[in-house]
Design a protein around this motif. Structure first.
Motif, PDB file in Angstrom:
ATOM      1  N   GLN A 184      14.399  -5.064  -0.647  1.00 12.16           N
ATOM      2  CA  GLN A 184      14.190  -5.824  -1.435  1.00 12.16           C
ATOM      3  C   GLN A 184      12.695  -6.763  -0.781  1.00 12.16           C
ATOM      4  O   GLN A 184      12.609  -6.255   0.536  1.00 12.16           O
ATOM      5  N   ILE A 185      12.513  -7.045  -1.088  1.00 16.22           N
ATOM      6  CA  ILE A 185      10.906  -7.920  -0.774  1.00 16.22           C
ATOM      7  C   ILE A 185      10.694  -9.169  -0.747  1.00 16.22           C
ATOM      8  O   ILE A 185       9.636  -9.943  -0.018  1.00 16.22           O
ATOM      9  N   GLY A 186      10.823  -9.590  -2.565  1.00 19.16           N
ATOM     10  CA  GLY A 186      11.429 -11.366  -2.606  1.00 19.16           C
ATOM     11  C   GLY A 186      11.398 -11.959  -3.183  1.00 19.16           C
ATOM     12  O   GLY A 186      12.661 -10.707  -3.740  1.00 19.16           O
ATOM     13  N   ARG A 187      11.891 -13.045  -4.307  1.00 18.97           N
ATOM     14  CA  ARG A 187      12.360 -13.388  -4.990  1.00 18.97           C
ATOM     15  C   ARG A 187      11.766 -13.499  -6.393  1.00 18.97           C
ATOM     16  O   ARG A 187      10.693 -14.756  -5.865  1.00 18.97           O
ATOM     17  N   VAL A 188      11.569 -13.813  -7.636  1.00 15.62           N
ATOM     18  CA  VAL A 188      11.148 -14.382  -8.464  1.00 15.62           C
ATOM     19  C   VAL A 188      11.158 -16.359  -8.382  1.00 15.62           C
ATOM     20  O   VAL A 188      11.871 -16.638  -7.802  1.00 15.62           O
ATOM     21  N   GLY A 189      10.015 -16.087  -8.708  1.00 18.89           N
ATOM     22  CA  GLY A 189       9.825 -17.660  -8.618  1.00 18.89           C
ATOM     23  C   GLY A 189       8.781 -17.955  -9.600  1.00 18.89           C
ATOM     24  O   GLY A 189       8.782 -17.539 -10.470  1.00 18.89           O
TER      25      GLY A 189
ATOM     26  N   ASP B  72       0.780  -0.954   0.073  1.00 18.07           N
ATOM     27  CA  ASP B  72      -0.141   0.354   0.429  1.00 18.07           C
ATOM     28  C   ASP B  72       0.859   0.878   0.073  1.00 18.07           C
ATOM     29  O   ASP B  72       1.706   1.376   1.342  1.00 18.07           O
ATOM     30  N   HIS B  73       0.960   2.391  -0.650  1.00 23.02           N
ATOM     31  CA  HIS B  73       1.676   3.156  -1.194  1.00 23.02           C
ATOM     32  C   HIS B  73       1.161   4.936  -0.155  1.00 23.02           C
ATOM     33  O   HIS B  73       1.848   5.139  -0.871  1.00 23.02           O
ATOM     34  N   GLY B  74      -0.005   4.312   0.571  1.00 24.50           N
ATOM     35  CA  GLY B  74      -0.345   5.009   1.191  1.00 24.50           C
ATOM     36  C   GLY B  74      -1.427   5.811   0.488  1.00 24.50           C
ATOM     37  O   GLY B  74      -2.358   7.180   1.046  1.00 24.50           O
ATOM     38  N   ASP B  75      -1.947   6.426  -0.777  1.00 19.84           N
ATOM     39  CA  ASP B  75      -2.199   7.174  -1.485  1.00 19.84           C
ATOM     40  C   ASP B  75      -3.403   6.340  -2.137  1.00 19.84           C
ATOM     41  O   ASP B  75      -3.738   7.294  -3.600  1.00 19.84           O
ATOM     42  N   PHE B  76      -4.006   5.323  -2.038  1.00 15.21           N
ATOM     43  CA  PHE B  76      -5.122   4.463  -2.588  1.00 15.21           C
ATOM     44  C   PHE B  76      -4.393   3.886  -3.647  1.00 15.21           C
ATOM     45  O   PHE B  76      -5.228   3.295  -4.750  1.00 15.21           O
ATOM     46  N   THR B  77      -3.111   3.595  -4.138  1.00 17.59           N
ATOM     47  CA  THR B  77      -3.183   3.163  -4.569  1.00 17.59           C
ATOM     48  C   THR B  77      -1.811   1.418  -4.140  1.00 17.59           C
ATOM     49  O   THR B  77      -1.156   1.891  -2.675  1.00 17.59           O
ATOM     50  N   PHE B  78      -1.684   0.363  -4.991  1.00 16.41           N
ATOM     51  CA  PHE B  78      -1.155  -0.948  -4.164  1.00 16.41           C
ATOM     52  C   PHE B  78      -0.784  -1.383  -5.424  1.00 16.41           C
ATOM     53  O   PHE B  78      -1.735  -1.552  -6.594  1.00 16.41           O
ATOM     54  N   ALA B  79       0.589  -2.322  -5.452  1.00 18.72           N
ATOM     55  CA  ALA B  79       1.686  -3.019  -6.133  1.00 18.72           C
ATOM     56  C   ALA B  79       1.503  -3.899  -5.960  1.00 18.72           C
ATOM     57  O   ALA B  79       1.605  -4.266  -4.945  1.00 18.72           O
ATOM     58  N   LEU B  80       1.139  -4.791  -6.896  1.00 19.87           N
ATOM     59  CA  LEU B  80       1.072  -6.304  -6.347  1.00 19.87           C
ATOM     60  C   LEU B  80       2.373  -6.884  -7.106  1.00 19.87           C
ATOM     61  O   LEU B  80       2.649  -6.822  -8.433  1.00 19.87           O
ATOM     62  N   TYR B  81       3.518  -7.688  -6.330  1.00 18.19           N
ATOM     63  CA  TYR B  81       4.132  -8.752  -7.380  1.00 18.19           C
ATOM     64  C   TYR B  81       3.641  -9.896  -6.440  1.00 18.19           C
ATOM     65  O   TYR B  81       3.372 -10.335  -5.231  1.00 18.19           O
ATOM     66  N   LEU B  82       4.108 -10.697  -7.794  1.00 16.68           N
ATOM     67  CA  LEU B  82       3.264 -11.913  -8.124  1.00 16.68           C
ATOM     68  C   LEU B  82       4.337 -13.490  -8.385  1.00 16.68           C
ATOM     69  O   LEU B  82       4.893 -13.149  -9.457  1.00 16.68           O
ATOM     70  N   HIS B  83       3.792 -14.247  -7.783  1.00 15.56           N
ATOM     71  CA  HIS B  83       4.867 -16.018  -8.829  1.00 15.56           C
ATOM     72  C   HIS B  83       5.869 -15.388  -7.582  1.00 15.56           C
ATOM     73  O   HIS B  83       6.749 -16.561  -8.099  1.00 15.56           O
ATOM     74  N   LEU B  84       5.609 -15.106  -7.171  1.00 15.20           N
ATOM     75  CA  LEU B  84       6.767 -15.327  -6.086  1.00 15.20           C
ATOM     76  C   LEU B  84       8.219 -16.666  -5.580  1.00 15.20           C
ATOM     77  O   LEU B  84       6.570 -17.411  -5.309  1.00 15.20           O
TER      78      LEU B  84
END
Length: 526
Positions: A349-354, A319-331
């Motif tokens: 760093q939030i995760g790794r490619v999967g 959540d970017h705090g401005d009512f926009t949300f980023a999804l990072y998928l298939h980790l």
């Protein structure tokens, strides 16, 4: 550099000594080549310090331009004030027959004085920032000089130890061991000192850059339906950020907007990056972690699970705090490096490619949307593509990430509902209402008004629990002007881990909406 010349001199001396001792140069060759490579690493550290200094000097130049512009504005205000005061003096000379006009001009003078005071305050803040940067540059220069001197000293210490031990060992064949030991001691001390100093300087530079950006943005006002992003006013329909991979990572965009494979409907403005499993993924921009999933090792295509029934992809939702949300998928399974509620800076760093979920191969699926469960896809633009395609990602694009890890300047609070989030249902909000994450059993103030006085407010909350899923409705009376004031709560005895929220006008005395809705705002309970 001084350290490099000393290194060469040491290597020449060591070769000469070996000759004197009757030893062959061969045993030293690998070590000499290794040290030559390590000296290049040291040169890289010094170059990074120089780049940091250059960056700070560039920031000073930008701030000085702002100061000059603001001072010109202050001069202009002084001229306006003087002109108005002259007019007031002329009117007063007419024996007070223009009292109303004089009062009006005095009000204008007072307003200009306030503007001038605010500009002078901004100039003072900018000048303080310039002074701080000057001091930082001086500290960086001193640190660089100390590092060079210390490296030379430590190298010499290492050499002296090795030389003395080798000499004492004389012709007994142990000289090679002592040379290596002396070199290792000297190099380890020098490298550790240099790395620690470099990390300290980078942290200081990052903090100062955040301060500078905050000062720059405080002087910028954006118009309606625009918001400030890295010092630029941009449309609320787009979201700017940096590529979600570590700085220097080469990337190819495999599927972009409106892709024929999966990028339609809710996924319309998604972007796919094919990379090897395990490749680090970093945040596109700063925000607070709203949801994570990392326990799956299932690929739905391999297992014959349809796209509609595939819920097996690991992900992070920020959540970017401005009512926009980023999804990072298939980790990758168990690769998530953040926790729910944690604030992360851009490049963290939030995760790794999967290859989990509905995926044809290892890749990152990335998209940004607003808080509604369906629809609401946002156009995402990448700064690295600004000079190529105005930031628009396109299939086949080859680009290198410029996303360095930066610390968040402050805690990012979960998004509240925009005041017009429910305007399409005739409702406008005046209070901060959760539109992302909410706590059980907390009463949130809910105030606002309906577009048509004489109608009431209907609040709908979706209940997800072991007893079943259903919508729970409550209706709130409004005043004669259409305003309302109540509280909003998610009772822990009723609500589970997630919910949806909707608001709508309803006829006075009848608790129903004129029509149903296709989408509503998702709420994560924390």
């Amino acid at each position: 550099m001084r350290s490099k010349s000393i290194l060469i001199a040491i290597m020449m001396s060591s070769a000469s000594l070996v000759g004197c001792l009757g030893e062959d140069l061969g045993p030293y060759q690998d070590r000499i080549e290794e040290l030559e490579g390590e000296s290049q690493v040291d040169a890289g550290i010094m170059e990074e310090l120089n780049r940091t200094i250059d960056s700070q000097e560039s920031s000073i130049a930008k701030l000085e331009v702002q100061v000059s512009s603001l001072q010109s504005s202050i001069t202009g205000l002084d001229a306006q004030i003087a002109s108005l005061q002259d007019s007031i003096g002329s009117l007063e000379a007419e024996n007070g027959t223009n009292a109303e006009k004089i009062s009006q001009l005095n009000s204008e003078v007072a307003a200009l004085e306030i503007q001038k005071s605010e500009l002078e305050g901004t100039v003072s803040s900018l000048q303080a920032a310039i002074a701080a940067l000057d001091a930082t540059i001086a500290a960086l220069e001193a640190e660089k000089s100390d590092m060079e001197a210390n490296l030379s000293l430590k190298f010499q210490e290492g050499y002296d130890v090795g030389y003395g031990d080798a000499y004492d060992a004389s012709y007994d064949g142990v000289a090679q061991h002592y040379y290596g030991e002396g070199w290792d001691d000297g190099w380890e001390i020098a490298t550790n000192d240099a790395q620690a100093a470099m990390e300290e300087m980078q942290e200081l530079a990052s903090t100062l850059n955040g301060t500078i950006l905050g000062l720059q943005e405080s002087a910028i006002e954006c118009g309606e339906h625009t918001s400030l992003s890295d010092g630029i006013c941009t449309s609320d329909s787009v979201v700017w950020g940096r590529l979600p991979f570590e700085n220097g990572t080469p990337l190819t965009i495999n599927q972009a907007f409106m892709g024929g494979w999966t990028h339609q409907e809710d996924w319309l403005y998604s972007v796919d990056f094919a990379k090897d499993e395990g490749t680090p993924i970093v945040s596109f921009k700063e925000g607070v972690v709203r949801e994570i999933k990392e326990d799956s090792d299932t690929n739905c295509i391999d297992e014959g699970i349809s796209r509609e029934n595939c819920t097996h992809g690991n992900y992070v939702l920020i959540d970017h705090g401005d009512f926009t949300f980023a999804l990072y998928l298939h980790l990758e399974q168990w690769s998530v490096d953040v926790e729910v509620g944690e604030t992360v800076g851009r490049g963290h760093q939030i995760g790794r490619v999967g290859n989990t979920g509905y995926s044809t191969g290892p890749h990152l699926h990335f998209n940004v949307k607003n808080g509604f469960g369906y629809g609401g896809a946002k156009i995402v633009l990448f700064e690295e593509l600004a000079g190529i395609s105005n930031g628009i990602p396109f299939s086949g694009a080859n680009v290198t990430s410029n996303n360095s890890n930066t610390s968040a300047t402050a805690q990012v609070p979960p998004s509240s509902c925009p005041s017009d989030a429910f305007a399409f249902r005739g409702v406008f909000l005046l209070s901060a209402v959760p539109c992302s994450m909410a706590e059980h059993d907390v009463e949130y103030n809910l105030t606002g008004y309906v577009a048509s006085p004489g109608m009431d407010l209907q609040v709908a909350q979706y209940v997800q629990s072991s007893a079943g899923n259903y919508w729970s409705y409550s209706c709130i009376d409004t005043s004669s002007t259409g305003s309302f004031s109540t509280v909003l709560e998610w009772d822990s005895s009723v609500h589970g881990e997630w919910s949806y929220l909707m608001m709508s006008v309803t006829p006075d005395g009848d608790c129903y909406a004129y029509d149903s809705w296709w989408t509503s705002i998702g709420i994560t309970m924390v």
